[in-house]
Motif scaffolding. Structure first.
Motif, mmCIF file in Angstrom:
data_model
loop_
_atom_site.group_PDB
_atom_site.id
_atom_site.type_symbol
_atom_site.label_atom_id
_atom_site.label_comp_id
_atom_site.label_asym_id
_atom_site.label_seq_id
_atom_site.Cartn_x
_atom_site.Cartn_y
_atom_site.Cartn_z
ATOM 1 N N LEU A 44 1.145 -1.236 0.130
ATOM 2 C CA LEU A 44 0.081 -0.145 -0.063
ATOM 3 C C LEU A 44 0.813 1.177 -0.143
ATOM 4 O O LEU A 44 2.042 1.403 0.216
ATOM 5 N N PRO A 45 0.464 2.308 -0.284
ATOM 6 C CA PRO A 45 1.196 3.650 -0.489
ATOM 7 C C PRO A 45 2.068 3.851 0.437
ATOM 8 O O PRO A 45 3.235 4.348 0.413
ATOM 9 N N VAL A 46 1.769 4.072 1.667
ATOM 10 C CA VAL A 46 2.557 4.348 2.862
ATOM 11 C C VAL A 46 3.900 3.419 2.896
ATOM 12 O O VAL A 46 4.865 3.985 3.216
ATOM 13 N N ALA A 47 3.346 2.350 2.983
ATOM 14 C CA ALA A 47 4.514 1.395 3.202
ATOM 15 C C ALA A 47 5.312 1.249 1.987
ATOM 16 O O ALA A 47 6.587 1.166 2.136
ATOM 17 N N ALA A 48 4.962 1.578 0.817
ATOM 18 C CA ALA A 48 5.635 1.776 -0.388
ATOM 19 C C ALA A 48 6.700 2.905 -0.393
ATOM 20 O O ALA A 48 7.896 2.891 -0.621
ATOM 21 N N ILE A 63 5.096 12.814 3.367
ATOM 22 C CA ILE A 63 6.352 12.494 4.265
ATOM 23 C C ILE A 63 6.271 10.807 4.113
ATOM 24 O O ILE A 63 5.386 10.297 4.016
ATOM 25 N N ASN A 64 7.547 10.415 3.924
ATOM 26 C CA ASN A 64 7.753 8.796 3.925
ATOM 27 C C ASN A 64 8.312 8.349 5.022
ATOM 28 O O ASN A 64 8.109 7.106 5.455
ATOM 29 N N HIS A 65 8.817 9.051 5.799
ATOM 30 C CA HIS A 65 9.623 8.326 7.052
ATOM 31 C C HIS A 65 9.202 9.204 8.253
ATOM 32 O O HIS A 65 10.094 10.413 8.793
#
Length: 693
Positions: free
Chosen positions: A470-474, A522-524
């Motif tokens: 899913l997007p956040v995990a990607a 934000i990814n992290h």
């Protein structure tokens, strides 16, 4: 004799005494010079068994405190090996020798030391092994310290393994070595003004298989100026043979700089492997890099570069008309031209990568060409500018396939998304450029301006069954740390074309007036960040009606995503270009007045509902490649499965469909969302399960 008898006796005594003293001084000078010459010769001969020193003559002058050696040759051979360094100077002159400091303070103090027409031969083997014996030899010199007011090397040349390394002239003032037994640190080794003019520099970088060549290098430390005319870095083998002949060194570099000017620099810092300057200007630098796609080891060239530059600090670094090209063995490419200026630059080398800090950066890049790794897609950017406020402006962007749309999938051997896009511009505001060099994208906003996106997929080819998170995990898997307050896409067009598996013609789905917004991006995430991202989008489907949707994307693993949206005033006949070729049905008429959808989804399934309102919906089922109407399935669609009208007069539960769709992780998110929505629409009909699949 008669005349002498007339001279007074006292004057005769003075004359005879003066002549006697002069004779004594001449004889003493000869004797002392002989002693000095013999002593110097003895000291030179017995300085070290590793040194072989020869000369044709030694001349000294007690009155002028000078010493001259002719044809001085020094050969250094450590460990009785075949490898040796050698030095030859036809003329060596020491003048202004202070005998008192030599006798009473064991300090060799010289006013001028001049070495003329010298040749220095270095052995590469000894240089590469970093032999420390020369420093030990200095400790055997019968002096504690050395002071030279002026050192001049005139018309000398340095060779390595009998190949010219450099030639030129060098002058250094105020040289002081406090203790010859200690290392040459800044506390033990001092010097004043340095003036040099070196040319024909040809230096093979150890273990890097590249050669550094400089036409001319001039240093004037009094003015704080260092200038380089024509610098080149060249590989020692051709591109075709480089990786094979160098033991898989992963970097093949061809580089040149027309000129380098370094102003207000501190030459003393160079001896501590630091370049500290007021301004550095590089004129017309060209850098071409070719590397292995998956290098098996780190480049020696990069390691040497990192060791050479322990730190760089300058008030201003400017690159004028630079050209940079990067290519990998896999076909990935990058090419750009730019003007760039950095202020308050500070490069500090860590154990892995350089940490580069600067206060401001301005640059103007033009004609950027890049190949996106592993995609067979090209990226072209006409111009990219960064100003002092951290605003990045990119104009006229193109993403194009390397082959035509049919060949792209055939080259890959499986289904791929072929992208052809035109983007009028991208603006990134308040970009922290220094963080970019640390693999961090920190900015206030990313704004993609009006664009046209075209995507093609050939469903006749096999599909790769790869896990798609899913997007956040990607996003978390992206190594770059992204922290952007707002991401937005201005009014754009998206055209999706697909070649179905069992068809002879493609189907098309077009979204117009498409706008998108994501906040934050934000990814992290950290504990102080919001707990989710909010994605909103709107547009028109096939030029008709409007679609609006909002997606709640939580950062916490295990929490559900939420989707809310509507489709309004859609002329359903506008869907025929995709319905006929992708879905095998034809829309005779119909107006979707309103469709509201609300559902949540996670790694397992989507759950929710749709509530619709439409009028005069008439569908025909098609069969065969000629798109003939299938009479019985069409009769069932019109009279049993899909009512012609559903308006607000009907109870809400009669216009509601339940979404219950299982997630297939080998499919893209867009497929998951569309199928979830269609499952709810199908369930809204009493006999929806009879709809043709």
């Amino acid at each position: 004799m008669g005349r002498l008898s007339k001279i007074p006796r006292k004057w005769l005594m003075l004359i005879y005494g003066g002549i006697g003293i002069l004779a004594i001084l001449i004889i003493a000078n000869i004797l002392v010079n002989r002693i000095i010459q013999h002593t110097v010769g003895e000291k030179l001969q017995h300085l070290s068994p590793q040194l072989k020193i020869s000369y044709s003559s030694i001349k000294s002058n007690l009155f002028t405190s000078s010493l001259a050696l002719s044809n001085l040759t020094i050969v250094y051979t450590p460990d009785n090996s075949k490898h040796q360094h050698s030095v030859h100077f036809p003329a060596v002159k020491l003048s202004g020798i202070n005998l008192l400091t030599m006798l009473f303070h064991r300090t060799l103090s010289i006013n001028n030391l001049k070495l003329s027409n010298g040749e220095i031969n270095l052995d590469r083997y000894l240089m590469n092994r970093k032999d420390t014996a020369p420093m030990q030899l200095l400790a055997q010199v019968p002096f504690k310290s050395i002071a030279v007011n002026h050192l001049q090397l005139s018309t000398f040349q340095v060779l390595e393994d009998h190949q010219l390394l450099l030639r030129g002239n060098l002058g250094i003032d105020d040289i002081n070595i406090n203790d010859l037994k200690d290392a040459f640190t800044t506390g033990n080794f001092h010097f004043g003004v340095v003036k040099s003019n070196l040319s024909d520099i040809n230096y093979a970088l150890p273990n890097a298989y590249h050669t550094l060549m400089v036409k001319q290098l001039t240093i004037d430390s009094r003015q704080g100026l260092l200038e380089i005319d024509s610098l080149q870095l060249l590989p020692q083998y051709s591109k075709a043979d480089f990786f094979r002949k160098t033991g898989n060194q992963p970097l093949f570099v061809e580089s040149s700089v027309a000129g380098i000017s370094i102003h207000n620099f501190d030459i003393r810092q160079l001896f501590d492997k630091k370049l500290v300057a007021g301004k550095i200007v590089l004129s017309y630098p060209v850098l071409n890099i070719y590397s292995e796609a998956t290098p098996v080891k780190q480049s020696s060239l990069f390691i040497d570069f990192r060791k050479m530059l322990a730190a760089i600090r300058t008030d201003s670094l400017r690159m004028r008309r630079s050209s940079i090209a990067y290519e990998t063995t896999s076909g990935a490419q990058l090419a750009l031209h730019n003007d760039m200026e950095m202020n308050k630059l500070d490069i500090r080398i860590t154990d892995s990568l350089p940490r580069i800090h600067f206060k401001t950066l301005t640059c103007a890049l033009t004609d950027i060409h890049a190949t996106l790794p592993g995609s067979r897609q090209n990226l072209l950017i006409k111009q990219l500018n960064i100003d002092r406020e951290g605003t990045l402006q990119a104009t006229s962007l193109r993403i194009t396939p390397q082959y035509n749309k049919m060949e792209m999938g055939q080259k890959s051997g499986h289904q791929v998304d072929v992208v052809d896009a035109t983007i009028s511009g991208i603006t990134i505001s308040k970009l922290d450029v220094s963080q970019c060099l640390q693999q961090k994208l920190v900015a206030e906003q990313i704004w993609i301006k009006e664009s046209n996106f075209y995507i093609f997929r050939d469903r006749r080819l096999p599909r790769l069954s790869r896990y798609k998170p899913l997007p956040v995990a990607a996003l978390k898997d992206i190594p770059i740390d992204i922290r952007v307050q707002h991401f937005k896409l201005s009014t754009s067009t998206l055209l999706y074309e697909e070649f179905p598996k069992d068809k002879l013609q493609t189907g098309v789905l077009r979204f117009e007036k498409l706008q998108l917004s994501l906040a934050p991006f934000i990814n992290h995430p950290t504990p102080s960040d919001p707990d989710h991202m909010e994605l909103t989008m709107e547009g028109a489907i096939m030029g008709s009606g409007s679609i609006k949707a909002a997606i709640y994307m939580p950062f916490a693993p295990g929490k559900d995503y939420n989707v809310n949206g509507t489709i309004d005033n859609l002329d359903v006949t506008s869907l025929n270009p995709s319905a006929e070729n992708l879905g095998n049905f034809h829309v005779e008429s119909g107006l979707l007045n309103h469709l509201a959808f609300q559902f949540s989804f996670n790694d397992e399934k989507a759950s929710g509902k749709v509530v619709g309102e439409y009028h005069n919906l008439v569908l025909d089922k098609l069969k065969g490649q000629q798109k003939k109407i299938a009479k019985f399935p069409s009769f069932m669609l019109k009279h049993v499965i899909i009512p012609k009208n559903k308006d607000k007069s009907l109870p809400v539960d009669h216009r509601t469909g339940i979404i219950d769709y299982k997630f297939d992780h080998t499919r893209a998110l867009s497929f998951y969302l569309l199928k979830s929505l269609l499952s709810g629409i199908e369930a809204s009909f009493t006999f929806g399960f009879l709809l043709p699949k």
